[in-house]
Design a protein around this motif. Structure first.
Motif, PDB file in Angstrom:
ATOM      1  N   LEU A  93      34.426 -21.134  49.450  1.00 58.13           N
ATOM      2  CA  LEU A  93      35.351 -20.351  48.637  1.00 58.13           C
ATOM      3  C   LEU A  93      34.752 -18.970  48.394  1.00 58.13           C
ATOM      4  O   LEU A  93      33.535 -18.812  48.354  1.00 58.13           O
ATOM      5  CB  LEU A  93      35.621 -21.035  47.294  1.00 58.13           C
ATOM      6  CG  LEU A  93      36.250 -22.429  47.324  1.00 58.13           C
ATOM      7  CD1 LEU A  93      36.692 -22.831  45.921  1.00 58.13           C
ATOM      8  CD2 LEU A  93      37.433 -22.493  48.267  1.00 58.13           C
ATOM      9  N   THR A  94      35.620 -17.995  48.183  1.00 61.09           N
ATOM     10  CA  THR A  94      35.105 -16.650  47.958  1.00 61.09           C
ATOM     11  C   THR A  94      34.551 -16.543  46.543  1.00 61.09           C
ATOM     12  O   THR A  94      34.737 -17.425  45.709  1.00 61.09           O
ATOM     13  CB  THR A  94      36.207 -15.593  48.120  1.00 61.09           C
ATOM     14  OG1 THR A  94      37.148 -15.765  47.062  1.00 61.09           O
ATOM     15  CG2 THR A  94      36.901 -15.704  49.459  1.00 61.09           C
ATOM     16  N   VAL A  95      33.853 -15.436  46.309  1.00 55.09           N
ATOM     17  CA  VAL A  95      33.270 -15.167  45.002  1.00 55.09           C
ATOM     18  C   VAL A  95      34.350 -15.252  43.914  1.00 55.09           C
ATOM     19  O   VAL A  95      34.197 -15.946  42.906  1.00 55.09           O
ATOM     20  CB  VAL A  95      32.615 -13.769  45.016  1.00 55.09           C
ATOM     21  CG1 VAL A  95      32.254 -13.326  43.610  1.00 55.09           C
ATOM     22  CG2 VAL A  95      31.395 -13.782  45.924  1.00 55.09           C
ATOM     23  N   ALA A  96      35.465 -14.578  44.151  1.00 54.74           N
ATOM     24  CA  ALA A  96      36.536 -14.550  43.152  1.00 54.74           C
ATOM     25  C   ALA A  96      37.160 -15.927  42.968  1.00 54.74           C
ATOM     26  O   ALA A  96      37.479 -16.335  41.846  1.00 54.74           O
ATOM     27  CB  ALA A  96      37.603 -13.538  43.570  1.00 54.74           C
ATOM     28  N   GLU A  97      37.307 -16.663  44.071  1.00 52.36           N
ATOM     29  CA  GLU A  97      37.912 -17.996  43.974  1.00 52.36           C
ATOM     30  C   GLU A  97      37.031 -18.959  43.187  1.00 52.36           C
ATOM     31  O   GLU A  97      37.516 -19.749  42.379  1.00 52.36           O
ATOM     32  CB  GLU A  97      38.166 -18.562  45.378  1.00 52.36           C
ATOM     33  CG  GLU A  97      39.394 -17.977  46.056  1.00 52.36           C
ATOM     34  CD  GLU A  97      39.429 -18.222  47.553  1.00 52.36           C
ATOM     35  OE1 GLU A  97      40.441 -17.875  48.170  1.00 52.36           O
ATOM     36  OE2 GLU A  97      38.426 -18.732  48.110  1.00 52.36           O
ATOM     37  N   ASN A  98      35.720 -18.875  43.419  1.00 56.12           N
ATOM     38  CA  ASN A  98      34.801 -19.707  42.652  1.00 56.12           C
ATOM     39  C   ASN A  98      34.941 -19.428  41.162  1.00 56.12           C
ATOM     40  O   ASN A  98      35.063 -20.341  40.351  1.00 56.12           O
ATOM     41  CB  ASN A  98      33.354 -19.448  43.089  1.00 56.12           C
ATOM     42  CG  ASN A  98      32.897 -20.399  44.174  1.00 56.12           C
ATOM     43  OD1 ASN A  98      32.849 -21.606  43.972  1.00 56.12           O
ATOM     44  ND2 ASN A  98      32.580 -19.853  45.337  1.00 56.12           N
ATOM     45  N   LEU A  99      34.905 -18.147  40.827  1.00 57.24           N
ATOM     46  CA  LEU A  99      34.950 -17.763  39.414  1.00 57.24           C
ATOM     47  C   LEU A  99      36.265 -18.228  38.784  1.00 57.24           C
ATOM     48  O   LEU A  99      36.279 -18.808  37.694  1.00 57.24           O
ATOM     49  CB  LEU A  99      34.800 -16.249  39.298  1.00 57.24           C
ATOM     50  CG  LEU A  99      34.470 -15.722  37.902  1.00 57.24           C
ATOM     51  CD1 LEU A  99      33.160 -16.317  37.400  1.00 57.24           C
ATOM     52  CD2 LEU A  99      34.389 -14.203  37.909  1.00 57.24           C
ATOM     53  N   ALA A 100      37.363 -18.027  39.494  1.00 55.87           N
ATOM     54  CA  ALA A 100      38.677 -18.408  38.952  1.00 55.87           C
ATOM     55  C   ALA A 100      38.765 -19.923  38.782  1.00 55.87           C
ATOM     56  O   ALA A 100      39.332 -20.417  37.801  1.00 55.87           O
ATOM     57  CB  ALA A 100      39.781 -17.912  39.883  1.00 55.87           C
ATOM     58  N   PRO A 131      32.810 -15.131  51.157  1.00 53.36           N
ATOM     59  CA  PRO A 131      32.501 -16.531  50.823  1.00 53.36           C
ATOM     60  C   PRO A 131      31.174 -16.611  50.075  1.00 53.36           C
ATOM     61  O   PRO A 131      30.212 -15.928  50.440  1.00 53.36           O
ATOM     62  CB  PRO A 131      32.387 -17.208  52.188  1.00 53.36           C
ATOM     63  CG  PRO A 131      33.111 -16.320  53.126  1.00 53.36           C
ATOM     64  CD  PRO A 131      32.983 -14.927  52.590  1.00 53.36           C
ATOM     65  N   ALA A 132      31.129 -17.435  49.042  1.00 52.44           N
ATOM     66  CA  ALA A 132      29.941 -17.513  48.191  1.00 52.44           C
ATOM     67  C   ALA A 132      28.705 -17.916  48.989  1.00 52.44           C
ATOM     68  O   ALA A 132      27.591 -17.515  48.664  1.00 52.44           O
ATOM     69  CB  ALA A 132      30.181 -18.494  47.052  1.00 52.44           C
ATOM     70  N   GLY A 133      28.904 -18.697  50.047  1.00 43.95           N
ATOM     71  CA  GLY A 133      27.772 -19.150  50.842  1.00 43.95           C
ATOM     72  C   GLY A 133      27.093 -18.016  51.587  1.00 43.95           C
ATOM     73  O   GLY A 133      25.966 -18.150  52.051  1.00 43.95           O
ATOM     74  N   LYS A 134      27.776 -16.864  51.702  1.00 43.72           N
ATOM     75  CA  LYS A 134      27.210 -15.762  52.469  1.00 43.72           C
ATOM     76  C   LYS A 134      26.548 -14.716  51.581  1.00 43.72           C
ATOM     77  O   LYS A 134      26.230 -13.621  52.041  1.00 43.72           O
ATOM     78  CB  LYS A 134      28.312 -15.095  53.310  1.00 43.72           C
ATOM     79  CG  LYS A 134      28.938 -16.056  54.308  1.00 43.72           C
ATOM     80  CD  LYS A 134      29.117 -15.409  55.668  1.00 43.72           C
ATOM     81  CE  LYS A 134      29.377 -16.425  56.752  1.00 43.72           C
ATOM     82  NZ  LYS A 134      30.778 -16.571  57.071  1.00 43.72           N
ATOM     83  N   LEU A 135      26.349 -15.036  50.296  1.00 41.50           N
ATOM     84  CA  LEU A 135      25.678 -14.089  49.402  1.00 41.50           C
ATOM     85  C   LEU A 135      24.168 -14.232  49.519  1.00 41.50           C
ATOM     86  O   LEU A 135      23.665 -15.259  49.975  1.00 41.50           O
ATOM     87  CB  LEU A 135      26.082 -14.361  47.952  1.00 41.50           C
ATOM     88  CG  LEU A 135      27.541 -14.102  47.565  1.00 41.50           C
ATOM     89  CD1 LEU A 135      27.771 -14.555  46.135  1.00 41.50           C
ATOM     90  CD2 LEU A 135      27.886 -12.632  47.706  1.00 41.50           C
ATOM     91  N   SER A 136      23.435 -13.203  49.076  1.00 44.15           N
ATOM     92  CA  SER A 136      21.980 -13.302  49.037  1.00 44.15           C
ATOM     93  C   SER A 136      21.576 -14.183  47.854  1.00 44.15           C
ATOM     94  O   SER A 136      22.392 -14.498  46.985  1.00 44.15           O
ATOM     95  CB  SER A 136      21.379 -11.912  48.859  1.00 44.15           C
ATOM     96  OG  SER A 136      21.670 -11.443  47.554  1.00 44.15           O
ATOM     97  N   GLY A 137      20.303 -14.592  47.841  1.00 42.36           N
ATOM     98  CA  GLY A 137      19.831 -15.512  46.806  1.00 42.36           C
ATOM     99  C   GLY A 137      20.081 -15.008  45.393  1.00 42.36           C
ATOM    100  O   GLY A 137      20.601 -15.730  44.540  1.00 42.36           O
ATOM    101  N   GLY A 138      19.717 -13.748  45.150  1.00 48.68           N
ATOM    102  CA  GLY A 138      19.895 -13.190  43.810  1.00 48.68           C
ATOM    103  C   GLY A 138      21.366 -13.104  43.420  1.00 48.68           C
ATOM    104  O   GLY A 138      21.741 -13.382  42.277  1.00 48.68           O
ATOM    105  N   MET A 139      22.200 -12.750  44.393  1.00 50.24           N
ATOM    106  CA  MET A 139      23.643 -12.650  44.151  1.00 50.24           C
ATOM    107  C   MET A 139      24.226 -14.018  43.816  1.00 50.24           C
ATOM    108  O   MET A 139      25.079 -14.156  42.947  1.00 50.24           O
ATOM    109  CB  MET A 139      24.337 -12.122  45.402  1.00 50.24           C
ATOM    110  CG  MET A 139      23.945 -10.705  45.724  1.00 50.24           C
ATOM    111  SD  MET A 139      25.144  -9.560  45.064  1.00 50.24           S
ATOM    112  CE  MET A 139      24.787  -8.130  46.032  1.00 50.24           C
ATOM    113  N   LYS A 140      23.747 -15.039  44.557  1.00 44.49           N
ATOM    114  CA  LYS A 140      24.225 -16.394  44.299  1.00 44.49           C
ATOM    115  C   LYS A 140      23.932 -16.793  42.859  1.00 44.49           C
ATOM    116  O   LYS A 140      24.768 -17.371  42.171  1.00 44.49           O
ATOM    117  CB  LYS A 140      23.531 -17.386  45.247  1.00 44.49           C
ATOM    118  CG  LYS A 140      24.152 -17.475  46.609  1.00 44.49           C
ATOM    119  CD  LYS A 140      23.428 -18.513  47.449  1.00 44.49           C
ATOM    120  CE  LYS A 140      24.007 -18.556  48.849  1.00 44.49           C
ATOM    121  NZ  LYS A 140      23.152 -19.265  49.783  1.00 44.49           N
TER     122      LYS A 140
END
Lengths: 306, 366
Positions: A93-100, A131-140
């Motif tokens: 899921l994307t960053v926004a979708e996770n948060l929502a 997609p959240a899986g494609k963020l860097s460690g700190g961003m995650k």
């Protein structure tokens, strides 16, 4: 101090024959930034899961905001934000979708709580459709924290939030936690990094399922109670460590970053030790008085514990 | 309700973003139906029969023509020729020195697989013998009965009810439905839930105030929707491509299948509460559901011939009841009222599985 945010009494959790948490009693005041510090296997995650109502104690009890974690778990769950040690959001899921999604889980929405997460989520906004899986460690970690905060919890439980994160992001993360604390939130964070202790109001040093000491970082450092020396020499550091440990006057000697931390058994005698080591073939032996850190205290406490 | 919808949306996104799963979910029923419908046919068409006469006087040609008229048989002379109009059957006089040659020749034809059976006609004694290659007992039985039927050798006039053409589609469509929904619902649902266990996101769901009821219902909804889509596809393909009649009971078939889908979802949920890894979930769901469905449901192997213990064991296989009921409803055209036993058993199993699954799910994850 008014009613504590978290209180435990003889909290115990066993897994088969292993006692992961062994009769832990402590309190965390409201609005405190509390650090649970200890090596892997100390019982940090078990404690966090017990407080988050994910697991039941075998003995003792725990309460969060005066709600029992077993009998009143629904009340606890509504008021607690929990961030597990492992990245547990949905990578597809994307960053926004996770948060929502996490906002919806708590029957709220992102807009209503945006002010709280803005400082954390702000830098992520550019990646809202990634997609959240494609963020860097700190961003995650920032996204995970945003998701844990989206329902404005009164108590935030963070299990090793800085493990596997680069030093800059770690520092940044603790600054964020300090800011949340200053907004009145109670924050409990566990970490294996002793150097992060100074960021907390109070810390609990734990090992093998027990709390060795619960106090402010300064008080813990002061409790070391004996002069501490930094030992270095030109030669092989490991050989130096072994040689120092063999010396009858030395109480303890541990390898730290650049120098070994050394304490004497009775009255400190740095000159005598230096002579003996140089006689033993080490060159440029340097012994200087240093301030004990939290890790020194931890070493001392686990020594006594053995 | 809002939470539920957000949840369903999230599950739907998981399915839509995972192209491979999506492909399996959408194509699996279509491929299976077409594969079983056209490629893997258990009917036997085009049995090759050779006819040999023991002497010139026997009218082997007439017998061959009769056999040839059957759509299942293709007739040729053992050592004959065809002049464009008539088939001539070699008719060596039945002399002792040629006898061995004859039986050698029959062996040869069967061994080389040039024919499935050889009919030897002895007109003078008024006898016939059918030599059949029985290395495949199925083909052999069919050949014997086809030839017997075509010659009309005093057999009773047989009327095949419900499936007069003996189409295997009538048998395997209900069977495939029993299998496909197990795969899609049980396997995919359990894997989807266990994936959340593996990544740790299930913990986040558990610490949220959302009731496990909502979580479970939301997890199942998209798979339920996909299954409904599959059901429509299967019924349409079965009816329009394979010619399965539905016997005017499409509504009853759908109702039965919806119950079975919920049951399969409950199995998936139960499996997911028992294991920790996706691989384990897949294996358990496959072993617990797919194998019994294939072996013990009567889908391929008739249960009536199974040893008694296996027949008892098959009573706990949901697919057995489902496939039995669907056959009755879809092919024989019975109403739901005639399959109350099956319905009751399936409903009971569903309730039991759901209760067990929810009880397990409610336990914390450690």
């Amino acid at each position: 101090m008014n009613a504590p945010a978290i209180a435990t009494e003889n909290l115990t959790r066993r897994f088969g024959r292993l006692t992961a948490l062994d009769g832990v009693t402590f309190r965390v005041g409201r609005g405190e930034l509390f650090g649970v510090i200890g090596p892997d296997g100390a019982g940090k995650t078990t404690l966090m899961r017990l407080l988050a109502t994910l697991s039941r104690p075998d003995a003792g009890r725990a309460s969060v905001l005066e709600f029992d974690t077993v009998r009143q778990q629904a009340e606890v769950r509504r008021r607690v934000g929990y961030m597990p040690g492992r990245f547990a959001l949905y990578p597809d899921l994307t960053v926004a979708e996770n948060l929502a999604f996490f906002a919806a889980l708590y029957r709220t929405d992102v807009a209503a709580n945006y002010d709280l997460i803005a400082p954390i989520y702000g830098p992520l906004e550019r990646f809202a459709s990634r997609p959240a899986g494609k963020l860097s460690g700190g961003m995650k970690q920032k996204l995970a924290l945003s998701c844990a905060l989206i329902h404005r919890p009164d108590v935030l439980l963070l299990d090793e939030p800085t493990t596997g994160v680069d030093p800059v992001s770690r520092r940044e993360f603790w600054t964020i936690l300090a800011r949340l604390r200053s907004q009145g939130m109670t924050v409990v964070a566990s970490t294996p990094y002793m150097d992060e202790a100074s960021r907390c109001d109070r810390i609990a040093l734990c090992d093998a399922g027990r709390f060795l000491r619960v106090d402010s970082p300064d008080a813990v450092r002061r409790s070391y109670g004996r002069p501490l020396f930094g030992l270095s020499a030109a030669a092989d550091r490991h050989a130096l460590l072994l040689a120092a440990r063999r010396d009858a006057a030395v109480r303890s000697c541990y390898a730290f970053g650049n120098e070994h931390h050394l304490a004497f058994r009775d009255r400190p005698d740095p000159d005598g030790l230096r002579d003996r080591l140089e006689a033993g073939g080490f060159r440029d032996v340097c012994l200087r008085p240093i301030e004990p850190g939290v890790e020194d205290c931890f070493m001392q406490l686990t020594e006594r514990h053995d | 309700m809002n939470t539920y919808l957000a949840f369903v949306r999230k599950e739907a996104l998981h399915i839509l973003r995972d192209r491979r799963t999506l492909l399996v979910v959408v194509l699996l029923p279509i491929v299976q139906i077409l594969l079983f419908g056209f490629a893997i046919s258990t009917e036997i068409n085009d049995l090759r029969i050779r006819v040999a006469a023991t002497d010139r006087l026997t009218d082997a040609g007439r017998i061959a023509t009769r056999l040839d008229a059957s759509p299942y048989l293709r007739c040729e002379a053992l050592d004959g020729y065809y002049d464009g109009k008539n088939k001539y059957y070699d008719s060596f006089s039945y002399r002792s020195d040629r006898k061995n040659y004859r039986s050698d020749r029959i062996d040869q034809v069967l061994r080389r697989g040039e024919a499935d059976a050889v009919l030897v006609v002895d007109g003078r004694q008024g006898r016939m013998q059918l030599v059949v290659d029985a290395s495949n007992p199925n083909t052999a039985t069919m050949a014997a009965s086809y030839v017997g039927g075509a010659l009309g050798g005093g057999a009773p006039d047989v009327r095949m009810l419900y499936n007069p053409q003996m189409l295997s589609a009538y048998n395997f469509v209900p069977g495939l439905m029993g299998l496909i929904f197990v795969i899609i619902c049980a396997v995919l649902t359990s894997v989807a839930i266990v994936r959340e266990k593996e990544t740790g996101s299930l913990d986040l769901l558990l610490v949220s105030p959302v009731s496990p009821f909502v979580t479970v219902a939301a997890k199942m909804t998209p798979y339920f929707a996909v299954s409904c889509l599959n059901l429509a596809t299967i019924l349409a393909l079965a009816h329009y491509v394979l010619g399965v009649p539905l016997a005017g009971r499409a509504g009853a078939t759908v109702a039965l299948t919806l119950l079975y889908i919920v049951l399969a979802l409950a199995v998936g949920l139960l499996v997911s509460t028992l294991v920790r890894t996706q691989v384990a979930a897949m294996v358990l769901a496959l072993i617990a559901m797919m194998l019994p469905t294939i072996l013990l449901s009567g889908m391929i192997f008739p249960l009536e011939n199974a040893p008694a213990p296996l027949q008892w064991l098959s009573a706990v296989v949901p697919a057995r009841w489902y496939i039995g009921a669907v056959r009755k409803v879809m092919i024989e055209g019975l109403s739901l009222g005639d399959v109350t036993v099956e319905l009751a058993v399936l409903a009971g199993m569903t309730a039991l599985l759901l209760a067990a699954a929810l009880k397990n799910y409610n336990k914390r994850t450690d």
